[in-house]
Design a protein around this motif. Structure first.
Motif, PDB file in Angstrom:
ATOM      1  N   SER A 173       0.833  -1.194   0.000  1.00 55.85           N
ATOM      2  CA  SER A 173       0.000   0.000   0.000  1.00 55.85           C
ATOM      3  C   SER A 173       0.870   1.247   0.000  1.00 55.85           C
ATOM      4  N   ARG A 174       0.284   2.364  -0.422  1.00 56.36           N
ATOM      5  CA  ARG A 174       1.027   3.618  -0.415  1.00 56.36           C
ATOM      6  C   ARG A 174       1.354   4.044   1.012  1.00 56.36           C
ATOM      7  N   VAL A 175       0.508   3.679   1.957  1.00 54.76           N
ATOM      8  CA  VAL A 175       0.790   3.988   3.360  1.00 54.76           C
ATOM      9  C   VAL A 175       2.087   3.297   3.799  1.00 54.76           C
ATOM     10  N   THR A 176       2.245   2.033   3.410  1.00 51.48           N
ATOM     11  CA  THR A 176       3.453   1.291   3.755  1.00 51.48           C
ATOM     12  C   THR A 176       4.667   1.880   3.052  1.00 51.48           C
ATOM     13  N   ILE A 177       4.516   2.241   1.766  1.00 54.03           N
ATOM     14  CA  ILE A 177       5.606   2.847   1.010  1.00 54.03           C
ATOM     15  C   ILE A 177       6.032   4.162   1.646  1.00 54.03           C
ATOM     16  N   ARG A 178       5.061   4.984   2.003  1.00 54.18           N
ATOM     17  CA  ARG A 178       5.378   6.282   2.600  1.00 54.18           C
ATOM     18  C   ARG A 178       6.099   6.101   3.932  1.00 54.18           C
ATOM     19  N   LYS A 179       5.679   5.099   4.701  1.00 55.33           N
ATOM     20  CA  LYS A 179       6.338   4.848   5.985  1.00 55.33           C
ATOM     21  C   LYS A 179       7.787   4.422   5.769  1.00 55.33           C
ATOM     22  N   ALA A 180       8.041   3.619   4.742  1.00 58.78           N
ATOM     23  CA  ALA A 180       9.412   3.213   4.433  1.00 58.78           C
ATOM     24  C   ALA A 180      10.246   4.417   4.018  1.00 58.78           C
ATOM     25  N   LEU A 181       9.680   5.296   3.198  1.00 58.58           N
ATOM     26  CA  LEU A 181      10.401   6.486   2.751  1.00 58.58           C
ATOM     27  C   LEU A 181      10.660   7.447   3.904  1.00 58.58           C
ATOM     28  N   GLU A 182       9.687   7.583   4.781  1.00 63.17           N
ATOM     29  CA  GLU A 182       9.881   8.447   5.950  1.00 63.17           C
ATOM     30  C   GLU A 182      11.001   7.903   6.829  1.00 63.17           C
ATOM     31  N   ALA A 183      11.108   6.599   6.938  1.00 62.17           N
ATOM     32  CA  ALA A 183      12.196   6.005   7.724  1.00 62.17           C
ATOM     33  C   ALA A 183      13.551   6.347   7.105  1.00 62.17           C
ATOM     34  N   LEU A 184      13.626   6.309   5.778  1.00 55.49           N
ATOM     35  CA  LEU A 184      14.877   6.654   5.096  1.00 55.49           C
ATOM     36  C   LEU A 184      15.159   8.149   5.200  1.00 55.49           C
ATOM     37  N   ARG A 185      14.098   8.968   5.218  1.00 58.07           N
ATOM     38  CA  ARG A 185      14.310  10.408   5.393  1.00 58.07           C
ATOM     39  C   ARG A 185      14.876  10.681   6.790  1.00 58.07           C
ATOM     40  N   ALA A 186      14.398   9.968   7.785  1.00 62.50           N
ATOM     41  CA  ALA A 186      14.909  10.141   9.152  1.00 62.50           C
ATOM     42  C   ALA A 186      16.398   9.807   9.231  1.00 62.50           C
ATOM     43  N   GLU A 187      16.859   8.939   8.335  1.00 65.55           N
ATOM     44  CA  GLU A 187      18.285   8.596   8.284  1.00 65.55           C
ATOM     45  C   GLU A 187      19.083   9.608   7.480  1.00 65.55           C
ATOM     46  N   GLY A 188      18.387  10.551   6.806  1.00 65.97           N
ATOM     47  CA  GLY A 188      19.078  11.516   5.961  1.00 65.97           C
ATOM     48  C   GLY A 188      19.426  10.989   4.591  1.00 65.97           C
ATOM     49  N   LEU A 189      18.841   9.852   4.210  1.00 66.12           N
ATOM     50  CA  LEU A 189      19.182   9.223   2.936  1.00 66.12           C
ATOM     51  C   LEU A 189      18.354   9.764   1.785  1.00 66.12           C
ATOM     52  N   VAL A 190      17.084  10.086   2.023  1.00 62.95           N
ATOM     53  CA  VAL A 190      16.219  10.636   0.984  1.00 62.95           C
ATOM     54  C   VAL A 190      15.519  11.875   1.533  1.00 62.95           C
ATOM     55  N   ASP A 191      14.901  12.616   0.628  1.00 63.89           N
ATOM     56  CA  ASP A 191      14.132  13.794   1.029  1.00 63.89           C
ATOM     57  C   ASP A 191      13.007  13.969   0.020  1.00 63.89           C
ATOM     58  N   ALA A 192      12.122  14.914   0.295  1.00 67.84           N
ATOM     59  CA  ALA A 192      10.992  15.170  -0.600  1.00 67.84           C
ATOM     60  C   ALA A 192      10.759  16.665  -0.681  1.00 67.84           C
ATOM     61  N   ARG A 193      10.271  17.125  -1.810  1.00 69.88           N
ATOM     62  CA  ARG A 193       9.908  18.512  -2.017  1.00 69.88           C
ATOM     63  C   ARG A 193       8.570  18.560  -2.736  1.00 69.88           C
ATOM     64  N   GLN A 194       7.768  19.552  -2.395  1.00 75.38           N
ATOM     65  CA  GLN A 194       6.491  19.735  -3.069  1.00 75.38           C
ATOM     66  C   GLN A 194       6.733  19.946  -4.556  1.00 75.38           C
ATOM     67  N   GLY A 195       6.045  19.191  -5.382  1.00 67.66           N
ATOM     68  CA  GLY A 195       6.208  19.325  -6.828  1.00 67.66           C
ATOM     69  C   GLY A 195       7.250  18.403  -7.417  1.00 67.66           C
ATOM     70  N   PHE A 196       8.115  17.806  -6.574  1.00 62.63           N
ATOM     71  CA  PHE A 196       9.146  16.897  -7.065  1.00 62.63           C
ATOM     72  C   PHE A 196       8.832  15.451  -6.725  1.00 62.63           C
ATOM     73  N   GLY A 197       8.426  15.225  -5.490  1.00 62.93           N
ATOM     74  CA  GLY A 197       8.335  13.869  -4.987  1.00 62.93           C
ATOM     75  C   GLY A 197       9.585  13.546  -4.193  1.00 62.93           C
ATOM     76  N   TRP A 198       9.913  12.269  -4.092  1.00 67.46           N
ATOM     77  CA  TRP A 198      11.047  11.811  -3.293  1.00 67.46           C
ATOM     78  C   TRP A 198      12.307  11.741  -4.147  1.00 67.46           C
ATOM     79  N   PHE A 199      13.430  12.110  -3.548  1.00 66.29           N
ATOM     80  CA  PHE A 199      14.702  12.049  -4.259  1.00 66.29           C
ATOM     81  C   PHE A 199      15.810  11.687  -3.266  1.00 66.29           C
ATOM     82  N   VAL A 200      16.935  11.240  -3.806  1.00 66.02           N
ATOM     83  CA  VAL A 200      18.074  10.871  -2.970  1.00 66.02           C
ATOM     84  C   VAL A 200      18.728  12.143  -2.456  1.00 66.02           C
ATOM     85  N   ALA A 201      18.884  12.232  -1.148  1.00 69.67           N
ATOM     86  CA  ALA A 201      19.482  13.428  -0.560  1.00 69.67           C
ATOM     87  C   ALA A 201      20.964  13.502  -0.924  1.00 69.67           C
ATOM     88  N   GLY A 202      21.473  14.721  -1.006  1.00 72.02           N
ATOM     89  CA  GLY A 202      22.881  14.926  -1.332  1.00 72.02           C
ATOM     90  C   GLY A 202      23.216  16.395  -1.241  1.00 72.02           C
TER      91      GLY A 202
END
Length: 276
Positions: free
Chosen positions: A73-102
Motif C-alpha cells: 500500500s502507499r501507506v506502507t511505502i510512505r512509511k518506508a520512505l519516511e524512515a529513510l528520510r529520518a536517516e538523511g538518505l532521501v528527502d521530498a519537495r512539493q512538486g518533485f516527490g522523493w529524491f536521494v538526498a545529497g
C-alpha cells in the motif's frame, strides 16, 4: 461414560478465553505484518541507493510506482520512505516527490565565475553535454541585450557527478564566436575561449515551473519548481558580449550571497526588485 471436566462453568469459560489468547499470540498480527513489510522495503531501497542505482539528487519512482513494484500500500511505502528520510538518505519537495538526498550545487554570487570551477573546487566531477550549436538570427530579447543580429547559439546540459543539474543556453555575437567548435565549448567555458578581457556581469534570478523540454533534460516532473538565471556579461569596456540563460532544478541548487556589515539603510536584500 465420559468424565466431565471439573470446575464451574465460569471457571471453564475463563480457561477457554485464556487459551484462545495464548493461541492468538502465536500468530503474527496485521499490524506486525505491516511493520515488517515497511522495514523490508526501506532496507531494499537503502541497498539500491547505497549500491548506486539511485544517485544523489536523482528522483525516486513515485509512491504509486513503488506501491506497484513492491505490491504494498502507499501507506506502507510512505512509511518506508519516511524512515529513510529520518536517516538523511532521501528527502521530498512539493512538486518533485522523493529524491536521494545529497549536497546541493552551491554558487556564490559575489564574483564572476563558472559553474564548473565551483564544482571542481568542491571536488565534484563536472560535465557539459552539447545539445545545439549553430549560428542563428538573434531572437528579439537577445538582439536587445547584445545589439547584434546574428549570434552563435549554444544549448547544453550541465552535469555534476553524472547527474543533470542545469540547462544552459548561451548566445554570443557571431564575430566573437567564429572560431569556436562544439568540442571546444564542451571542454572549456566561454570565459576561457573568447580572446577578450571581461569586465563583469549582471545576473537576474527568478522562479518558474519546468517546461516539458526542461523537465526531460533535468529529470524532474513537468511543472516542477526551477530557478531561472539570466546573465549578461560585459567586456572590460562595458559592452555586452554574452547572454546566458540557466535553468536549475530547485531541489539541487543554492545561490549564496554574502552581505556586508554594517547593512545599508534599506533592509531589503541588495538587487531585489518586484516583477510586474
Amino acid at each position: 461414560m465420559r468424565s466431565r471436566p471439573s470446575g464451574s462453568p465460569q471457571r471453564l469459560r475463563g480457561r477457554f478465553r485464556r487459551g484462545c489468547l495464548r493461541r492468538q499470540a502465536k500468530h503474527t498480527t496485521m499490524r506486525q505484518v505491516r511493520t515488517i513489510r515497511y522495514r523490508d522495503i526501506a532496507a531494499d531501497l537503502r541497498g539500491r541507493v547505497e549500491g548506486g542505482e539511485f544517485t544523489a539528487g536523482r528522483l525516486l519512482p513515485s509512491e504509486s510506482e513503488l506501491s506497484g513494484a513492491y505490491s504494498a500500500s502507499r501507506v506502507t511505502i510512505r512509511k518506508a520512505l519516511e524512515a529513510l528520510r529520518a536517516e538523511g538518505l532521501v528527502d521530498a519537495r512539493q512538486g518533485f516527490g522523493w529524491f536521494v538526498a545529497g549536497e546541493a550545487v552551491r554558487q556564490p554570487l559575489a564574483r564572476l565565475g563558472t559553474i564548473e570551477a565551483q564544482l571542481e573546487a568542491e571536488g565534484r566531477v563536472s560535465e557539459r553535454r552539447i545539445l545545439d550549436f549553430a549560428v542563428v538570427r538573434a531572437p528579439a530579447h537577445v538582439r536587445a541585450a547584445l545589439g547584434v543580429d546574428r549570434v552563435l547559439n549554444v544549448r547544453r546540459v550541465n552535469l555534476a557527478d553524472g547527474e543533470p543539474f542545469a540547462r544552459v543556453t548561451v548566445w554570443c555575437p557571431e564575430a566573437l564566436g567564429a572560431e569556436l567548435t562544439p568540442e571546444l565549448v564542451a571542454a572549456r567555458s566561454f570565459y576561457d575561449l573568447l580572446p577578450i578581457a571581461f569586465g563583469g556581469a549582471t545576473q537576474v534570478i527568478g522562479a518558474d515551473a519546468a517546461s516539458a523540454d526542461d523537465a526531460a533534460l533535468l529529470a524532474v516532473p513537468v511543472g516542477a519548481p526551477v530557478l531561472v538565471c539570466q546573465r549578461t556579461t560585459v567586456d572590460a569596456d562595458g559592452a555586452p558580449v554574452l547572454l546566458g540563460e540557466y535553468v536549475f532544478p530547485a531541489h539541487r541548487t543554492e545561490f549564496i550571497v554574502e552581505l556586508a556589515h554594517p547593512p545599508a539603510a534599506s533592509i531589503a536584500p541588495g538587487g531585489l526588485r518586484l516583477v510586474e
